[in-house]
Design a protein around this motif. Structure first.
Motif, mmCIF file in Angstrom:
data_model
loop_
_atom_site.group_PDB
_atom_site.id
_atom_site.type_symbol
_atom_site.label_atom_id
_atom_site.label_comp_id
_atom_site.label_asym_id
_atom_site.label_seq_id
_atom_site.Cartn_x
_atom_site.Cartn_y
_atom_site.Cartn_z
ATOM 1 N N GLN A 178 0.770 -1.312 -0.127
ATOM 2 C CA GLN A 178 0.059 -0.011 -0.119
ATOM 3 C C GLN A 178 0.909 1.238 -0.039
ATOM 4 O O GLN A 178 0.626 2.389 -0.742
ATOM 5 N N ALA A 179 1.880 1.043 0.650
ATOM 6 C CA ALA A 179 2.745 2.250 0.596
ATOM 7 C C ALA A 179 3.472 2.560 -0.800
ATOM 8 O O ALA A 179 4.237 3.768 -0.524
ATOM 9 N N SER A 180 3.641 1.675 -1.489
ATOM 10 C CA SER A 180 4.529 1.839 -2.575
ATOM 11 C C SER A 180 3.696 2.015 -3.854
ATOM 12 O O SER A 180 3.794 2.970 -4.701
ATOM 13 N N ALA B 15 -1.316 5.862 0.749
ATOM 14 C CA ALA B 15 0.227 5.497 0.674
ATOM 15 C C ALA B 15 1.100 5.848 1.898
ATOM 16 O O ALA B 15 1.772 5.241 2.552
ATOM 17 N N SER C 38 -1.433 12.724 6.495
ATOM 18 C CA SER C 38 -1.313 12.255 5.243
ATOM 19 C C SER C 38 -1.970 12.938 4.005
ATOM 20 O O SER C 38 -1.486 12.919 2.964
ATOM 21 N N ALA D 51 0.107 4.326 5.025
ATOM 22 C CA ALA D 51 0.734 3.073 4.974
ATOM 23 C C ALA D 51 2.188 2.977 5.429
ATOM 24 O O ALA D 51 2.613 2.169 6.098
ATOM 25 N N MET D 52 2.794 4.019 5.121
ATOM 26 C CA MET D 52 4.209 4.339 5.267
ATOM 27 C C MET D 52 4.402 4.409 6.842
ATOM 28 O O MET D 52 5.352 3.901 7.313
#
Length: 661
Positions: A20-22, A127, A188, A130-131
């Motif tokens: 999800q982060a990428s 994203a 975010s 998620a990071m």
């Protein structure tokens, strides 16, 4: 087996968070719709797996599985069920798991209910969320694994800290976490907006409900913690300017500024860069609080961990998150369109001044919190920064802020009429001066600052009522028409009214409790009495008592008012069986003008006990005010405008690429 399932679910959540982060971030950058769409199922799946993991941890506590390290260290087979459950987040490892669960919950909410968000903004925001989750899940798995096993398994556990075995402390940490972590969503959205290089009314409309939810829960969490300290620690106080108390107060102050600043972005398309900066800093202060509680740099009943290695890990996360986001801000913010112009004397101007005062007040609290730690770290010795410092620095900033809170809502957008607003508030000014005079007369002029605090509280309460009457044109049109206007007001308007009124009531209570508290500490035997004001406290007896996992001495006080029976008070001094830690349970009787407060201490073995009696003026007003502020937040969140969003102002040239995504 269930514990291993929980551990595996945590690992799977980390894998999903990494995806999800990428991938959605890359998809948003290159216009790959399928990759952007991946953010939604990944966010929901991450939340589901973390919920499974946390449920497994709670199960281990409920069934007293002492082969799990944290269960052995923080539970006991005789611990009441509610405290077995709350022990799942009453320690470092479990609290971190709850932290990332709430983080993923916010992401899942945006994923489910954010279909009217621009796809690229939504993908980037999820994203970034998620990071943050990846960082804290790595921290949890590699330094603070809640599912670590002991072999062989002990037969019995070491029990939860007795100070935490209290209903208030069962709900206080989750409320604080929702407040802390909820600001991550504003963070975010701010980072996503900086990447896109665009902030508009729709962005502000989406940021405000998450900020409002976080602010409301943080208000409730701080109030629960203050209430717990008030009756559990037996010292008659509710706030000590403890570093960990400050750690929750600083994001509350910054979150308050963010709420007000986002209004200007939404209504007037102004203060964009400032609002973005506030969103970044508010979550930064939340992570600073996480660092202080878990780094070992402070010793406090609120602290969860004393491991410097863990503190360095969190410090690295804080440095990366804030360093990266502030660097992005420095790069992108100057290129953003400034937005609407406004005169200094206007609603926007009053909100900007409100923000500056709140930010400066936060800076004074930050200095008072970190200065002793920095001085000790540099070998300068140990110093204490307490109430005198905050009275000299924080209070002078808050007083004009409260005055401004009464004037600002009566100012017009873009250009206001200060003289007209003050004219409409003549009654508030008169009542404030009268209240100050009464306060000075009561204590013979000894507490001038306290009298000013009472006056300012009365000013804000009256000004809030007058602003509401202006909205509905009370006494200027017919009563029926005013009632129709009252029913037609947006819920956010009522939320503001309730929150400001609650703040005013809390200020009056805080001022009175701080300035005019009375106390008596004495050795007492049965039939001895203490008189404070119009109340007499007669010690009737001290008898043994027993709870599920503790024994106690229970005192009985008969309270007389002007010689007539008023009430009975039953304070306790408890001794827990597993952890031999004495705790106090204050007996409190509330009335409209304050609390009667009694604490029983140690006995001398000769039939006498140390007794502390306090008269706490207007303390119930503090809790009532906090409750009103929380209610105001809830009412504001129910406003349908936060659910339908706001239309974005886009040109035809901007709309064409969006349609082609």
């Amino acid at each position: 087996m269930i514990t291993e399932i929980g551990h595996f679910a945590l690992v799977l959540a980390l894998v999903l968070a990494m995806a999800q982060a990428s991938l959605p971030l890359i998809g948003a950058q290159h216009g790959i719709r399928a990759w952007m769409a991946l953010a939604k199922p990944a966010a929901i799946g991450q939340f589901v797996f973390l919920l499974v993991a946390f449920t497994a941890l709670i199960h281990a506590f409920v069934v007293s599985d002492f082969s799990v390290v944290v269960v052995y260290q923080h539970s006991h087979s005789q611990t009441p069920l509610i405290y077995k459950i709350s022990a799942a987040w009453g320690q470092h490892e479990g609290s971190l798991l709850l932290w990332v669960l709430i983080l993923s919950f916010f992401g899942a909410l945006v994923a489910i209910f954010g279909d009217n968000l621009p796809p690229r903004l939504k993908a980037r925001a999820l994203a970034v969320q998620a990071m943050i989750g990846v960082a804290f899940m790595l921290f949890t798995l590699f330094t603070s694994n809640p599912f670590a096993r002991l072999s062989p398994a002990p037969l019995e556990g070491q029990e939860l800290n007795p100070l935490l075995q209290d209903p208030g402390l069962a709900f206080h940490p989750p409320m604080l976490y929702v407040g802390y972590v909820g600001f991550s969503m504003a963070f975010s959205f701010a980072v996503a907006a900086l990447i896109e290089g665009r902030v508009d009314a729709a962005w502000a409309r989406w940021v405000r409900p998450w900020t409002l939810l976080s602010w409301t829960c943080l208000t409730a969490g701080i109030a629960l913690g203050a209430r717990w300290a008030y009756y559990e620690l037996g010292w008659g106080g509710w706030w000590f300017w403890d570093p960990v108390e400050n750690a929750s107060f600083m994001p509350w102050l910054m979150g308050t500024a963010l709420l007000h600043s986002a209004i200007v972005v939404e209504k007037r398309d102004a203060l964009k860069a400032w609002t973005l900066l506030l969103a970044l800093l508010t979550f930064g202060f939340s992570m600073l609080g996480t660092f202080l509680v878990r780094s070992g740099v402070i010793t406090s009943v609120h602290a969860f961990a004393q491991d410097p290695a863990r503190g360095l890990f969190i410090l690295a996360i804080l440095a990366l998150a804030m360093g990266g986001s502030l660097t992005l801000f420095a790069w992108r913010a100057p290129g953003m369109k400034a937005g609407g112009l406004f005169a200094p004397v206007s609603r926007e101007g009053s909100l900007m001044l409100n923000n500056l005062l709140l930010a400066t007040a936060t800076a004074t609290v930050l200095l008072g919190t970190l200065y002793p730690l920095a001085l000790d770290l540099m070998g300068g010795g140990s110093v204490s920064v307490g109430t005198p410092y905050y009275t000299a620095t924080f209070v002078p900033l808050v007083m004009p802020l409260i005055v401004l809170a009464g004037i600002g809502p009566l100012m017009g957008w873009k250009r206001g009429d200060l003289k007209g607003a003050l004219h409409r508030l003549w009654a508030a000014g008169f009542l404030a001066i009268a209240a100050m005079g009464v306060a000075l007369w009561i204590d013979f002029g000894q507490q001038a600052l306290a009298a000013a605090g009472i006056g300012i509280g009365v000013w804000l309460l009256t000004a809030t009522f007058l602003e509401w009457t202006k909205r509905i044109s009370l006494f200027r049109i017919g009563l029926g028409a005013s009632l129709r206007r009252a029913f037609g007001l947006p819920r956010a308007a009522y939320g503001m009214t309730l929150a400001h009124a609650g703040l005013a009531i809390a200020i009056i209570g805080i001022t009175a409790a701080s300035a005019w508290k009375s106390e008596e500490i004495r050795q007492m035997r049965p039939n001895d009495s203490i008189t404070i004001g119009s109340f007499s406290y007669v010690l009737q007896s001290v008898a043994p008592s027993r709870g599920e996992n503790y024994i106690a001495e229970r005192a009985h006080f008969k309270v007389l008012k002007d010689g007539q029976f008023y009430t009975d008070l039953y304070p306790e001094r408890r001794q827990y069986m597993v952890q031999p830690m004495p705790t106090t349970e204050a007996a409190i009787q509330s009335h409209i003008f304050g609390d009667l407060y009694a604490v029983i201490g140690e006995g001398d073995g000769k039939g006498a006990w140390t007794v502390r009696i306090y008269e706490e003026p207007l303390v119930p007003w503090i809790w009532s005010g906090c409750l009103l502020m929380v209610l105001g937040g809830i009412v504001s969140m129910s406003d349908r405008r936060y659910r339908v969003g706001a239309p974005s102002r886009v040109s035809a040239a901007q709309a064409a690429p969006a349609a082609g995504e």
